[in-house]
Design a protein around this motif. Structure first.
Motif, PDB file in Angstrom:
ATOM      1  N   GLY A 199      29.666  22.631 -50.167  1.00 23.45           N
ATOM      2  CA  GLY A 199      30.435  21.946 -51.198  1.00 23.45           C
ATOM      3  C   GLY A 199      29.612  20.947 -51.976  1.00 23.45           C
ATOM      4  N   HIS A 200      30.308  20.108 -52.711  1.00 25.51           N
ATOM      5  CA  HIS A 200      29.667  19.185 -53.641  1.00 25.51           C
ATOM      6  C   HIS A 200      29.276  17.890 -52.952  1.00 25.51           C
ATOM      7  CE1 HIS A 200      31.662  21.191 -57.352  1.00 25.51           C
ATOM      8  NE2 HIS A 200      31.478  22.054 -56.366  1.00 25.51           N
ATOM      9  N   MET A 201      28.412  17.176 -53.584  1.00 29.11           N
ATOM     10  CA  MET A 201      28.106  15.822 -53.141  1.00 29.11           C
ATOM     11  C   MET A 201      29.371  14.989 -53.354  1.00 29.11           C
ATOM     12  SD  MET A 201      25.434  14.264 -52.066  1.00 29.11           S
ATOM     13  CE  MET A 201      24.691  12.647 -51.997  1.00 29.11           C
ATOM     14  N   PRO A 202      29.862  14.284 -52.320  1.00 33.08           N
ATOM     15  CA  PRO A 202      31.182  13.660 -52.447  1.00 33.08           C
ATOM     16  C   PRO A 202      31.149  12.304 -53.147  1.00 33.08           C
ATOM     17  CG  PRO A 202      30.319  13.264 -50.279  1.00 33.08           C
ATOM     18  CD  PRO A 202      29.278  14.058 -51.013  1.00 33.08           C
ATOM     19  N   ILE A 203      30.250  12.151 -54.112  1.00 35.36           N
ATOM     20  CA  ILE A 203      30.246  10.882 -54.839  1.00 35.36           C
ATOM     21  C   ILE A 203      30.284  11.139 -56.339  1.00 35.36           C
ATOM     22  CG2 ILE A 203      29.033   9.610 -53.025  1.00 35.36           C
ATOM     23  CD1 ILE A 203      26.484   9.855 -54.630  1.00 35.36           C
ATOM     24  N   SER A 204      30.585  10.113 -57.069  1.00 27.77           N
ATOM     25  CA  SER A 204      30.646  10.235 -58.525  1.00 27.77           C
ATOM     26  C   SER A 204      30.188   8.906 -59.114  1.00 27.77           C
ATOM     27  CB  SER A 204      32.074  10.544 -58.959  1.00 27.77           C
ATOM     28  OG  SER A 204      32.866   9.410 -58.700  1.00 27.77           O
ATOM     29  N   SER A 205      30.287   8.766 -60.424  1.00 25.47           N
ATOM     30  CA  SER A 205      29.759   7.549 -61.053  1.00 25.47           C
ATOM     31  C   SER A 205      30.584   6.319 -60.699  1.00 25.47           C
ATOM     32  CB  SER A 205      29.687   7.722 -62.568  1.00 25.47           C
ATOM     33  OG  SER A 205      30.987   7.872 -63.054  1.00 25.47           O
ATOM     34  N   SER A 206      31.792   6.509 -60.170  1.00 23.76           N
ATOM     35  CA  SER A 206      32.612   5.336 -59.831  1.00 23.76           C
ATOM     36  C   SER A 206      32.714   5.114 -58.327  1.00 23.76           C
ATOM     37  CB  SER A 206      34.003   5.502 -60.428  1.00 23.76           C
ATOM     38  OG  SER A 206      34.566   6.690 -59.931  1.00 23.76           O
ATOM     39  N   SER A 207      31.924   5.871 -57.529  1.00 23.18           N
ATOM     40  CA  SER A 207      32.028   5.720 -56.066  1.00 23.18           C
ATOM     41  C   SER A 207      31.503   4.366 -55.623  1.00 23.18           C
ATOM     42  CB  SER A 207      31.209   6.800 -55.355  1.00 23.18           C
ATOM     43  OG  SER A 207      31.715   8.059 -55.625  1.00 23.18           O
ATOM     44  N   ASN A 208      32.134   3.859 -54.609  1.00 22.21           N
ATOM     45  CA  ASN A 208      31.705   2.614 -53.996  1.00 22.21           C
ATOM     46  C   ASN A 208      30.656   2.934 -52.940  1.00 22.21           C
ATOM     47  OD1 ASN A 208      32.016  -0.095 -54.112  1.00 22.21           O
ATOM     48  ND2 ASN A 208      34.196  -0.050 -53.544  1.00 22.21           N
ATOM     49  N   SER A 210      27.193   2.210 -50.483  1.00 24.45           N
ATOM     50  CA  SER A 210      26.522   1.108 -49.813  1.00 24.45           C
ATOM     51  C   SER A 210      25.360   0.635 -50.673  1.00 24.45           C
ATOM     52  CB  SER A 210      25.983   1.581 -48.458  1.00 24.45           C
ATOM     53  OG  SER A 210      24.961   0.708 -48.023  1.00 24.45           O
ATOM     54  N   PRO A 211      25.318  -0.657 -51.004  1.00 24.21           N
ATOM     55  CA  PRO A 211      24.207  -1.158 -51.822  1.00 24.21           C
ATOM     56  C   PRO A 211      22.900  -1.189 -51.035  1.00 24.21           C
ATOM     57  CG  PRO A 211      25.673  -2.957 -51.170  1.00 24.21           C
ATOM     58  CD  PRO A 211      26.284  -1.704 -50.667  1.00 24.21           C
ATOM     59  N   SER A 212      22.970  -0.988 -49.718  1.00 19.75           N
ATOM     60  CA  SER A 212      21.772  -1.041 -48.876  1.00 19.75           C
ATOM     61  C   SER A 212      21.062   0.296 -48.736  1.00 19.75           C
ATOM     62  CB  SER A 212      22.144  -1.518 -47.476  1.00 19.75           C
ATOM     63  OG  SER A 212      23.024  -2.595 -47.524  1.00 19.75           O
ATOM     64  N   LEU A 213      21.652   1.357 -49.288  1.00 23.50           N
ATOM     65  CA  LEU A 213      21.095   2.701 -49.079  1.00 23.50           C
ATOM     66  C   LEU A 213      19.615   2.777 -49.433  1.00 23.50           C
ATOM     67  CD1 LEU A 213      23.832   5.191 -50.323  1.00 23.50           C
ATOM     68  CD2 LEU A 213      22.755   5.177 -48.069  1.00 23.50           C
ATOM     69  N   LYS A 214      18.820   3.283 -48.478  1.00 24.85           N
ATOM     70  CA  LYS A 214      17.389   3.439 -48.714  1.00 24.85           C
ATOM     71  C   LYS A 214      16.970   4.892 -48.680  1.00 24.85           C
ATOM     72  CE  LYS A 214      15.984  -1.015 -46.893  1.00 24.85           C
ATOM     73  NZ  LYS A 214      15.806  -1.680 -45.609  1.00 24.85           N
ATOM     74  N   LEU A 232      23.766   6.865 -58.363  1.00 26.97           N
ATOM     75  CA  LEU A 232      23.112   5.983 -57.376  1.00 26.97           C
ATOM     76  C   LEU A 232      22.511   4.744 -58.035  1.00 26.97           C
ATOM     77  CD1 LEU A 232      21.228   8.801 -55.409  1.00 26.97           C
ATOM     78  CD2 LEU A 232      23.333   7.671 -54.716  1.00 26.97           C
ATOM     79  N   ARG A 233      22.907   4.485 -59.282  1.00 25.62           N
ATOM     80  CA  ARG A 233      22.239   3.429 -60.069  1.00 25.62           C
ATOM     81  C   ARG A 233      22.298   2.051 -59.430  1.00 25.62           C
ATOM     82  NH1 ARG A 233      27.113   4.462 -61.641  1.00 25.62           N
ATOM     83  NH2 ARG A 233      28.571   2.924 -62.482  1.00 25.62           N
ATOM     84  N   CYS A 235      22.240   1.447 -56.234  1.00 24.08           N
ATOM     85  CA  CYS A 235      21.531   1.404 -54.942  1.00 24.08           C
ATOM     86  C   CYS A 235      20.087   0.993 -55.221  1.00 24.08           C
ATOM     87  CB  CYS A 235      21.581   2.763 -54.255  1.00 24.08           C
ATOM     88  SG  CYS A 235      23.244   3.352 -53.983  1.00 24.08           S
ATOM     89  N   THR A 236      19.881  -0.290 -55.350  1.00 23.13           N
ATOM     90  CA  THR A 236      18.583  -0.788 -55.817  1.00 23.13           C
ATOM     91  C   THR A 236      17.498  -0.712 -54.736  1.00 23.13           C
ATOM     92  OG1 THR A 236      19.358  -2.985 -55.237  1.00 23.13           O
ATOM     93  CG2 THR A 236      19.556  -2.354 -57.535  1.00 23.13           C
ATOM     94  N   MET A 237      17.883  -0.454 -53.495  1.00 26.62           N
ATOM     95  CA  MET A 237      16.903  -0.375 -52.409  1.00 26.62           C
ATOM     96  C   MET A 237      16.424   1.067 -52.180  1.00 26.62           C
ATOM     97  SD  MET A 237      17.458  -3.546 -51.140  1.00 26.62           S
ATOM     98  CE  MET A 237      17.314  -3.734 -49.387  1.00 26.62           C
ATOM     99  N   LEU A 238      17.001   2.007 -52.916  1.00 30.23           N
ATOM    100  CA  LEU A 238      16.758   3.426 -52.651  1.00 30.23           C
ATOM    101  C   LEU A 238      15.277   3.798 -52.732  1.00 30.23           C
ATOM    102  CD1 LEU A 238      18.852   5.593 -52.018  1.00 30.23           C
ATOM    103  CD2 LEU A 238      18.717   6.308 -54.400  1.00 30.23           C
ATOM    104  N   LYS A 239      14.798   4.515 -51.686  1.00 31.96           N
ATOM    105  CA  LYS A 239      13.403   4.935 -51.646  1.00 31.96           C
ATOM    106  C   LYS A 239      13.271   6.437 -51.707  1.00 31.96           C
ATOM    107  CE  LYS A 239      11.717   1.351 -48.568  1.00 31.96           C
ATOM    108  NZ  LYS A 239      11.600   1.237 -47.114  1.00 31.96           N
ATOM    109  N   LYS A 240      14.240   7.150 -51.099  1.00 34.30           N
ATOM    110  CA  LYS A 240      14.062   8.586 -50.975  1.00 34.30           C
ATOM    111  C   LYS A 240      15.408   9.304 -50.943  1.00 34.30           C
ATOM    112  CE  LYS A 240      11.904  12.013 -48.005  1.00 34.30           C
ATOM    113  NZ  LYS A 240      10.896  12.245 -46.987  1.00 34.30           N
ATOM    114  N   VAL A 241      15.531  10.343 -51.764  1.00 31.91           N
ATOM    115  CA  VAL A 241      16.692  11.224 -51.702  1.00 31.91           C
ATOM    116  C   VAL A 241      16.146  12.640 -51.589  1.00 31.91           C
ATOM    117  CG1 VAL A 241      18.774  12.021 -52.871  1.00 31.91           C
ATOM    118  CG2 VAL A 241      18.024   9.679 -53.198  1.00 31.91           C
ATOM    119  N   ASP A 242      16.356  13.282 -50.480  1.00 31.18           N
ATOM    120  CA  ASP A 242      15.835  14.633 -50.268  1.00 31.18           C
ATOM    121  C   ASP A 242      16.979  15.636 -50.299  1.00 31.18           C
ATOM    122  OD1 ASP A 242      14.606  16.963 -49.521  1.00 31.18           O
ATOM    123  OD2 ASP A 242      13.544  16.107 -47.796  1.00 31.18           O
ATOM    124  N   LEU A 243      16.951  16.493 -51.316  1.00 29.51           N
ATOM    125  CA  LEU A 243      18.019  17.482 -51.503  1.00 29.51           C
ATOM    126  C   LEU A 243      17.483  18.904 -51.383  1.00 29.51           C
ATOM    127  CD1 LEU A 243      19.478  15.857 -54.756  1.00 29.51           C
ATOM    128  CD2 LEU A 243      20.327  15.529 -52.441  1.00 29.51           C
TER     129      LEU A 243
END
Ligand SMILES: *[C@@H]1O[C@H](CO)[C@@H](O)[C@H](O)[C@H]1NC(C)=O
Ligand SMILES: *[C@@H]1O[C@H](CO)[C@@H](O)[C@H](O)[C@H]1NC(C)=O
Ligand SMILES: *[C@@H]1O[C@H](CO)[C@@H](O)[C@H](O)[C@H]1NC(C)=O
Length: 252
Positions: A199-208, A210-214, A232-233, A235-243
């Motif tokens: 299925g789809h990624m369960p988030i959208s532009s209005s999802s709440n 975690s601001p800590s996501l890395k 994910l805009r 999520c300022t701590m984000l380092k890696k998203v592997d899809l």
């Protein structure tokens, strides 16, 4: 004159004594029994992990905080039930213990002090109990390398505030990813790779989120649909998203 009590009365007296004892020391007794069970199964398995002090006395051990039984210790599956009674535990490590069967909510519900749970590389199957996501102190959860099939959907209000790291990689998880996972307020690390999630990624532009996501790892599933990094805009701590290795992402 000999003192004679009928058997029935004696049993009754024993019961009352036991009940009084239980009321006075109930919790401690239960925890001590749990420790003895754990110990005897370790001894039976010739485990090198039997703490030496357990042989001498179990006094004081009911405040056990750290239990590392990792390795091929061949402890019985019913051990989770005993571990679950040791409410003082902060860390449980039963990684690679060749345990199997399903995880029961009741095994974890009393572990109010648990900060780390490491039960990776066993053969646990069935659903992940929702109670695991509701432990008030839990920060680190590793269930990787099992045969687990289902992630529970928990309602955001019940989610704990502290869960920081979730390892669910290398299981048999299917169905869609519950959106509630991404809403865990302190979540930094989520690994769902090598499962059968669809299925789809369960988030959208209005999802709440975690601001800590890395780090978010989703490779080797059957996920598809649109994925917009704009979501994910915040999520300022984000380092890696592997899809990688998914069915059909449409990345934006
Ligand atoms: C434990 O060791 C004893 C003696 O060395 C052996 O007979 C027994 O089979 C072992 N038990 C297990 C479960 O390996
Ligand atoms: C889980 O594993 C046990 C044996 O380890 C088996 O009896 C049971 O059927 C399995 N359950 C599922 C849902 O696969
Ligand atoms: C992202 O941050 C902006 C600015 O702080 C805020 O207005 C917006 O509501 C946030 N969006 C989400 C989805 O959290």
């Amino acid at each position: 004159m000999s003192c004679y009590l009928p058997l029935g009365t004696m049993l009754w007296v024993l019961c009352v004594l036991q009940l009084m004892f239980y009321m006075a020391f109930g919790c401690v007794v239960e925890e001590r029994i749990a420790l003895m069970r754990i110990r005897s199964s370790l001894v039976g398995a010739n485990s090198s992990k039997v703490p030496e002090s357990w042989g001498r006395t179990l006094q004081g051990l009911t405040k056990l905080r750290y239990l590392d039984l990792s390795g091929n210790c061949l402890i019985g599956n019913n051990m989770l039930d005993s571990l679950g009674k040791l409410a003082s535990l902060e860390v449980i490590d039963i990684d690679s213990c060749r345990m199997s069967g399903s995880l029961q909510s009741s095994d974890f519900i009393n572990l109010k002090n648990l900060r780390e749970l490491r039960i990776g590389s066993n053969q646990f199957n069935g659903s992940i109990p929702a109670s695991l996501f509701e432990l008030p102190r839990l920060e680190y959860l590793d269930l990787s390398g099992n045969l687990l099939q289902h992630i529970p959907i928990t309602s955001p209000s019940n989610l704990p505030l502290l869960l920081r790291e979730i390892h669910l990689e290398f299981n048999q998880l299917s169905g869609s990813i519950p959106a509630s996972l991404f809403g865990l307020p302190r979540l930094e690390y989520l690994d769902l790779s090598w499962n059968h999630l669809q299925g789809h990624m369960p988030i959208s532009s209005s999802s709440n989120l975690s601001p800590s996501l890395k780090i978010i790892k989703l490779p080797r599933n059957n996920l598809n649909g649109l994925f917009d990094f704009f979501w994910l805009r915040n999520c300022t701590m984000l380092k890696k998203v592997d899809l990688s290795g998914n069915a059909d992402w449409q990345l934006m």
